[in-house]
Structure formats: C-alpha cells, structure tokens
Motif scaffolding. Structure first.
Motif, mmCIF file in Angstrom:
data_model
loop_
_atom_site.group_PDB
_atom_site.id
_atom_site.type_symbol
_atom_site.label_atom_id
_atom_site.label_comp_id
_atom_site.label_asym_id
_atom_site.label_seq_id
_atom_site.Cartn_x
_atom_site.Cartn_y
_atom_site.Cartn_z
ATOM 1 N N ARG A 142 0.871 -1.141 0.045
ATOM 2 C CA ARG A 142 0.029 -0.011 0.083
ATOM 3 C C ARG A 142 1.006 1.401 -0.174
ATOM 4 N N ASP A 143 2.033 1.152 0.480
ATOM 5 C CA ASP A 143 2.976 2.215 0.545
ATOM 6 C C ASP A 143 3.902 2.698 -0.608
ATOM 7 N N TYR A 144 3.433 1.735 -1.583
ATOM 8 C CA TYR A 144 4.314 2.025 -3.073
ATOM 9 C C TYR A 144 4.033 3.078 -3.845
ATOM 10 N N PHE A 145 4.960 3.932 -4.179
ATOM 11 C CA PHE A 145 4.918 5.068 -4.958
ATOM 12 C C PHE A 145 4.738 4.948 -6.380
ATOM 13 N N GLY A 146 4.920 3.974 -7.026
ATOM 14 C CA GLY A 146 4.965 3.697 -8.472
ATOM 15 C C GLY A 146 3.561 3.975 -9.465
ATOM 16 N N GLU A 147 3.492 3.582 -10.328
ATOM 17 C CA GLU A 147 2.459 3.673 -11.351
ATOM 18 C C GLU A 147 1.888 2.588 -11.802
ATOM 19 N N LEU A 148 0.751 2.646 -12.127
ATOM 20 C CA LEU A 148 0.120 1.254 -12.522
ATOM 21 C C LEU A 148 0.684 0.415 -13.543
ATOM 22 N N LYS A 149 1.319 1.022 -14.606
ATOM 23 C CA LYS A 149 1.859 0.521 -15.558
ATOM 24 C C LYS A 149 2.808 -0.700 -15.381
ATOM 25 N N ILE A 150 3.257 -0.680 -14.021
ATOM 26 C CA ILE A 150 4.279 -1.625 -13.408
ATOM 27 C C ILE A 150 3.551 -3.249 -13.600
ATOM 28 N N VAL A 151 2.189 -2.978 -13.366
ATOM 29 C CA VAL A 151 1.451 -4.128 -13.113
ATOM 30 C C VAL A 151 1.236 -4.781 -14.325
ATOM 31 N N ASP A 152 1.055 -3.872 -15.485
ATOM 32 C CA ASP A 152 0.758 -4.544 -16.874
ATOM 33 C C ASP A 152 2.192 -5.015 -17.305
ATOM 34 N N VAL A 153 2.959 -4.327 -17.201
ATOM 35 C CA VAL A 153 4.478 -4.870 -17.723
ATOM 36 C C VAL A 153 5.029 -6.337 -16.951
ATOM 37 N N ASN A 154 4.691 -6.453 -15.739
ATOM 38 C CA ASN A 154 5.055 -7.458 -15.032
ATOM 39 C C ASN A 154 4.108 -8.698 -15.620
ATOM 40 N N ILE A 155 3.093 -8.459 -15.742
ATOM 41 C CA ILE A 155 1.813 -9.522 -16.132
ATOM 42 C C ILE A 155 2.404 -9.920 -17.479
ATOM 43 N N ARG A 156 2.638 -8.992 -18.365
ATOM 44 C CA ARG A 156 3.044 -9.300 -19.691
ATOM 45 C C ARG A 156 4.153 -10.208 -19.488
ATOM 46 N N ARG A 157 5.249 -10.203 -18.719
ATOM 47 C CA ARG A 157 6.534 -10.814 -18.766
ATOM 48 C C ARG A 157 6.078 -12.118 -18.135
ATOM 49 N N LEU A 158 5.117 -12.183 -17.080
ATOM 50 C CA LEU A 158 4.878 -13.482 -16.538
ATOM 51 C C LEU A 158 3.974 -14.483 -17.504
ATOM 52 N N ARG A 159 3.339 -13.612 -18.479
ATOM 53 C CA ARG A 159 2.395 -14.754 -19.541
ATOM 54 C C ARG A 159 3.549 -15.337 -20.412
ATOM 55 N N LEU A 160 4.538 -14.458 -20.890
ATOM 56 C CA LEU A 160 5.711 -14.919 -21.663
ATOM 57 C C LEU A 160 6.019 -16.514 -20.974
ATOM 58 N N LYS A 161 5.949 -16.472 -19.720
ATOM 59 C CA LYS A 161 6.638 -17.689 -19.044
ATOM 60 C C LYS A 161 5.595 -18.826 -18.702
ATOM 61 N N ILE A 162 4.476 -18.301 -18.451
ATOM 62 C CA ILE A 162 3.538 -19.448 -18.085
ATOM 63 C C ILE A 162 2.649 -19.802 -19.113
ATOM 64 N N GLU A 163 2.237 -19.091 -20.174
ATOM 65 C CA GLU A 163 1.209 -19.383 -21.129
ATOM 66 C C GLU A 163 1.730 -20.194 -22.139
ATOM 67 N N ASP A 164 0.871 -20.907 -22.630
ATOM 68 C CA ASP A 164 1.344 -21.705 -24.072
ATOM 69 C C ASP A 164 1.428 -20.823 -24.962
ATOM 70 N N ASN A 165 0.728 -19.676 -25.246
ATOM 71 C CA ASN A 165 0.700 -18.641 -26.209
ATOM 72 C C ASN A 165 0.490 -17.398 -25.642
ATOM 73 N N ALA A 166 1.471 -16.688 -25.363
ATOM 74 C CA ALA A 166 1.426 -15.415 -24.596
ATOM 75 C C ALA A 166 0.260 -14.269 -25.266
ATOM 76 N N GLN A 167 0.277 -14.488 -26.661
ATOM 77 C CA GLN A 167 -0.574 -13.622 -27.337
ATOM 78 C C GLN A 167 -1.824 -13.760 -27.149
ATOM 79 N N ASN A 168 -2.264 -15.049 -26.651
ATOM 80 C CA ASN A 168 -3.587 -15.694 -26.763
ATOM 81 C C ASN A 168 -3.726 -16.148 -25.225
ATOM 82 N N PRO A 169 -3.687 -15.588 -24.152
ATOM 83 C CA PRO A 169 -3.550 -16.304 -22.924
ATOM 84 C C PRO A 169 -4.861 -16.841 -22.462
#
Length: 229
Positions: free
Chosen positions: A187-214
């Motif tokens: 809750r004390d994090y200073f940053g932007e919401l964008k960090i959520v989207d980029v980390n999820i994009r990175r996670l999808r590349l690792k766990i999805e069979d097809n990151a473009q169609n998760p």
C-alpha cells in the motif's frame, strides 16, 4: 540477515547521494561504477538482496547487467535507475527482469521506500508457512516459493511469484490494477499502475502456452486481470 544493497551508478555525486540515504536507512551499500564491476561485486557478495542499476553506463549498460543477473539469480530484487522519462526505457528494464524502476530525480523517501519493499520480498521477510497451491497444470510451493507447470520448474522473480500466488489464491476473481498493486507491491508503493501491466506481460511469456492468446491470466478490459479458472 545482511541488509546489503548494490548500487551501480557511474556518476559519483548521484551514487554518493544514494549511498548516504540508504546507509541512514540501515543498509550496507556495495558501490560500483561499471556494469563489469557490479557483476564482480555480486559474485563476491552473494548475500546482496537488492540491486539498483543505472541504465546509461559506459561499457555494458544496466539492461545487460539486469539480464545477466537474472540468468542466474531470480531472488534478488532489481530496481532500474533512469535519468530519462521515456516509457520505452521503463518497459525494457522491466522486460529484462527488473522488479521496479525509479526516474531521476527522486526523493530519498521514495528511493528508501522502494528498496524497503523489495528487500522484504527478496528474503528480508519471515518465511511463509509450508504449503502448496495446486491448480492444474500449476503447482505453487509456498515454502520454497517455486512454481511448476506440468512438473517442470518455471523460473520466476520474487515479484512474479507474488503475482502468481495472488492469482492462484483468487481463482476466477476479477482484480483491478489498483488491487494488484496493493497486494503485490504494498500500500505504501509510490509507483505507477503501468508496472502491473508490464510484469503481467512478462509473466505470461513464462507461463502461457501462447502469450498472445493467454488462457490463464485473462485481461478484464478497462479494469484489470482475472486468473482464468
């Protein structure tokens, strides 16, 4: 436990400012001016928990240092330091394995809060109780903080692990970006919401069979994400 932080910054005045403030906050700071020196210091100090990496460097840059660290170490927390506010730098840093970024100039309070949050996640906090969360084809071990997919280990950073744990504990629930930021970064994090989207994009590349169609991490348009079980 050692409270060691690596600071890679070639400008001595900025490095000195960071060192003074982190030392006041109770950290032992390991300094380096070049990427090569930073990698050497990391080898000599395996108990470093958080690394602050400047992007613009002579020789190998901060992105490459980040890539090389992540090739062998998923537990360390990594914050990119950039003098430029260009979105591409932030995204590139996160996609190469960083957990967070700070744009110069930054306040001592902001920097310390970011380091504190990562330090807690990168091994400074009390270990979780033993247990497993199983949702085919995934098995999350909350004692070892590891993930397997179809019996194969998936290498995750500590932030990626925290995101997976949050999703697997909330199957089928639509979570807003703000909720995810609170649950994963604090809750004390200073940053932007964008960090959520980029980390999820990175996670999808690792766990999805097809990151473009998760099929596991589904986007809830205009809101956030949902674990698709």
């Amino acid at each position: 436990m050692a409270r060691k932080v690596l600071v890679l910054e070639d400008e001595s005045s900025i490095r000195g400012f960071i060192v003074i403030n982190l030392t006041r906050a109770g950290y032992e700071v390991i300094e380096s001016e070049t990427g090569e020196e930073a990698l050497e210091k990391l080898r000599d100090n395996p108990d470093i928990r958080v690394a602050l990496l400047d992007i613009m460097l002579p020789g190998i840059d901060g992105f490459e240092v980040c890539r090389r660290i992540r090739a062998t170490n998923t537990r360390i927390g990594i914050i990119m330091l950039t003098a430029r506010s260009q979105e591409m730098d932030k995204v590139t840093g996160l996609m190469t394995g960083a957990d967070d970024y700070v744009t110069k100039p930054f306040s001592p309070a902001e920097l310390t809060a970011r380091v504190d949050a990562l330090f807690r996640r990168a091994g400074g906090a009390a270990p979780e109780q033993a247990g497993e969360i199983s949702q085919e084809p995934f098995l999350l071990n909350t004692r070892n903080r590891t993930l397997e997919k179809n019996g194969q280990r998936v290498k995750l950073t500590q932030v990626e692990y925290s995101i997976m744990k949050m999703f697997m504990e909330n199957p089928g629930k639509a979570l807003s970006r703000e909720e995810i930021l609170d649950m994963v970064w604090g809750r004390d994090y200073f940053g932007e919401l964008k960090i959520v989207d980029v980390n999820i994009r990175r996670l999808r590349l690792k766990i999805e069979d097809n990151a473009q169609n998760p099929t596991f991490i589904n986007t809830v348009w205009g809101y956030g994400y949902k674990w698709g079980f």
